[in-house]
Enzyme design. Structure first.
Site, short mmCIF file in Angstrom:
data_model
loop_
_atom_site.label_atom_id
_atom_site.label_comp_id
_atom_site.label_asym_id
_atom_site.label_seq_id
_atom_site.Cartn_x
_atom_site.Cartn_y
_atom_site.Cartn_z
N LEU A 65 0.83 -1.20 0.00
CA LEU A 65 0.00 0.00 0.00
C LEU A 65 0.86 1.26 0.00
O LEU A 65 2.06 1.22 0.31
CB LEU A 65 -0.92 -0.02 1.22
CG LEU A 65 -1.90 -1.20 1.26
CD1 LEU A 65 -2.68 -1.21 2.56
CD2 LEU A 65 -2.84 -1.17 0.07
N PRO A 66 0.26 2.41 -0.35
CA PRO A 66 1.07 3.62 -0.51
C PRO A 66 1.81 4.07 0.76
O PRO A 66 2.99 4.40 0.69
CB PRO A 66 0.04 4.68 -0.93
CG PRO A 66 -1.10 3.91 -1.53
CD PRO A 66 -1.13 2.61 -0.79
N THR A 96 6.37 0.57 2.10
CA THR A 96 7.42 1.30 2.81
C THR A 96 6.73 2.27 3.77
O THR A 96 6.07 3.21 3.33
CB THR A 96 8.30 2.11 1.82
OG1 THR A 96 8.89 1.20 0.90
CG2 THR A 96 9.38 2.87 2.54
N LYS A 171 15.53 -0.27 5.24
CA LYS A 171 15.07 0.31 3.96
C LYS A 171 15.24 1.84 3.98
O LYS A 171 15.72 2.44 3.02
CB LYS A 171 13.61 -0.09 3.74
CG LYS A 171 12.82 0.74 2.76
CD LYS A 171 13.01 0.31 1.34
CE LYS A 171 12.26 1.23 0.41
NZ LYS A 171 12.48 1.01 -0.98
P1 NAD Z 1 0.76 2.66 -6.15
O1 NAD Z 1 0.14 3.94 -5.73
O2 NAD Z 1 1.05 2.40 -7.59
O3 NAD Z 1 -0.16 1.43 -5.65
C1 NAD Z 1 -0.83 1.38 -4.42
C2 NAD Z 1 -2.12 0.62 -4.65
O4 NAD Z 1 -2.78 0.43 -3.40
C3 NAD Z 1 -3.12 1.37 -5.56
O5 NAD Z 1 -3.49 0.53 -6.64
C4 NAD Z 1 -4.29 1.68 -4.64
O6 NAD Z 1 -5.54 1.64 -5.30
C5 NAD Z 1 -4.18 0.56 -3.63
N1 NAD Z 1 -4.82 0.81 -2.34
C6 NAD Z 1 -4.71 1.88 -1.53
N2 NAD Z 1 -5.44 1.69 -0.41
C7 NAD Z 1 -6.02 0.48 -0.52
C8 NAD Z 1 -6.90 -0.28 0.30
N3 NAD Z 1 -7.32 0.18 1.48
N4 NAD Z 1 -7.31 -1.49 -0.14
C9 NAD Z 1 -6.91 -1.96 -1.34
N5 NAD Z 1 -6.09 -1.30 -2.16
C10 NAD Z 1 -5.65 -0.09 -1.76
O7 NAD Z 1 2.08 2.51 -5.26
P2 NAD Z 1 3.36 1.60 -5.58
O8 NAD Z 1 4.31 2.35 -6.44
O9 NAD Z 1 2.89 0.24 -5.97
O10 NAD Z 1 4.03 1.55 -4.13
C11 NAD Z 1 3.52 0.71 -3.09
C12 NAD Z 1 4.49 0.76 -1.92
O11 NAD Z 1 5.77 0.31 -2.37
C13 NAD Z 1 4.71 2.16 -1.35
O12 NAD Z 1 4.77 2.05 0.05
C14 NAD Z 1 6.03 2.60 -1.94
O13 NAD Z 1 6.72 3.53 -1.14
C15 NAD Z 1 6.77 1.27 -2.03
N6 NAD Z 1 7.81 1.20 -3.08
C16 NAD Z 1 7.57 1.67 -4.32
C17 NAD Z 1 8.59 1.60 -5.29
C18 NAD Z 1 8.35 2.10 -6.70
O14 NAD Z 1 9.34 2.24 -7.44
N7 NAD Z 1 7.12 2.37 -7.10
C19 NAD Z 1 9.83 1.03 -4.97
C20 NAD Z 1 10.03 0.52 -3.69
C21 NAD Z 1 9.01 0.61 -2.74
#
Ligand code: NAD
Length: 298
Positions: A65-66, A96, A171
């Site tokens: 999740l975000p 994260t 991390k």
């Molecule tokens: P994103 O915004 O693309 O995806 C998050 C998803 O969670 C969305 O599809 C959203 O609809 C869903 N969501 C939110 N609340 C929800 C709920 N209550 N129930 C169901 N679904 C829900 O984000 P991301 O890029 O996939 O990142 C996710 C995590 O990974 C974050 O914590 C980010 O910091 C970490 N991260 C991201 C990257 C990257 O390069 N994108 C790299 C390392 C770590």
């Protein structure tokens, strides 16, 4: 093979869930976005109507999740998932988030007879798609050993950093260092180029000298120096400035809580924050190079 409930199918969670399906696991998935959910369902996951529905009968739950508030709401909120899981279920949160939030959810899970592992990842969207992520885990040895074979379907390097929350701490430390070394690399390159040096020549000299680092080895921030990096594609793709800013905020808050001095991290946080405010939040974080180039980049 495990029965897994997967919540959060965005840029990272989507390909991670698809790799679990490819690895033969039985995945029931849920996301608030239908588009995100449908992409994973078409790869073979079962569609759930809610997060609670996704975890019915699951041996493991994985969330991606975000931010911390989403994780807290999912597990601890009104109708939170922890109350819906069978005793013994392993909960793996790969989002994260702040170590404190992770520990809070972990402690609540353990009180209910569940196992909990914080398992944030490094490797970005490319790593998620390729099944080549690095997982940095915090939790008991037993939880780690149980999770490892499943995490291996999504990642190459699976580390056990220590107790609950330790994955998030490691991390945060890594990404703070990454921000500092990327900014420093950009600063040195911009200075050299101001003096008339060729950025490719300077990069190679520093790479082979005591300034050598990950950015110079595989992620050069100066356009044209290296193929297949965001700098060669107008800084599209890669790891967003806004996500780096988020991680630096976690490092800053953690340093305040633990009375740790992070002058370099705080500076990097301000730098990326300003870069984002200037309208570059959706670019790759190596675009901080343009901050140093200023009008030279136009
Ligand atoms: P994103 O915004 O693309 O995806 C998050 C998803 O969670 C969305 O599809 C959203 O609809 C869903 N969501 C939110 N609340 C929800 C709920 N209550 N129930 C169901 N679904 C829900 O984000 P991301 O890029 O996939 O990142 C996710 C995590 O990974 C974050 O914590 C980010 O910091 C970490 N991260 C991201 C990257 C990257 O390069 N994108 C790299 C390392 C770590």
């Amino acid at each position: 093979m495990a029965t897994i409930g997967f919540i959060g199918l965005g840029n990272m969670g989507g390909p991670m869930a698809c790799n679990l399906v490819k690895g033969g696991h039985q995945v029931t998935a849920f996301d608030l976005s239908d588009t995100a959910l449908d992409a994973v369902v078409s790869a073979g996951a079962k569609k759930a109507a809610s997060a609670r529905d996704a975890v019915q009968g699951a041996e493991m739950v994985i969330s991606m999740l975000p931010a911390g508030q989403h994780v807290e709401a999912l597990y601890l909120g009104e109708d939170g998932l922890l109350s819906a899981l069978n005793a013994g279920t392993l909960v793996i949160d790969s989002s994260t988030i702040a170590p404190e939030t992770s520990r809070k959810v972990g402690a609540a899970a353990e009180q209910r007879g569940l196992a909990f592992l914080d398992a944030p990842v490094s490797g970005g969207v490319g790593g998620a798609k390729a099944g080549a992520l690095t997982f940095i885990c915090g939790g008991t040895d037993a939880a780690f050993e149980r999770a490892k074979p499943v995490l291996e379907a999504m990642g190459k390097n699976i580390f056990h950093a220590g107790e609950s929350g330790a994955g998030q701490v490691a991390k945060v430390c890594n990404n703070m260092l990454l921000a500092i070394l990327m900014s420093g690399t950009c600063e040195a390159l911009a200075l050299g180029v101001k003096n008339g040096l060729d950025p490719a020549v300077l990069s190679e000299i520093m790479r082979q000298s005591s300034g050598g680092n990950w950015a110079l080895n595989v992620y050069n921030p100066w356009p044209g120096v290296m193929d297949n990096v965001p700098a060669g594609n107008d800084y599209q793709g890669g790891f967003l400035v806004d996500l780096m800013t988020k991680d630096l905020g976690l490092a800053f808050d953690n340093a305040v809580t633990n009375k740790a001095a992070i002058p370099m991290g705080a500076l990097a946080r301000n730098l990326f924050q300003l870069h984002s405010q200037q309208g570059h939040g959706r670019l790759d974080f190596s675009s901080i190079q343009n901050f140093y180039r200023g009008t030279d980049a136009d």
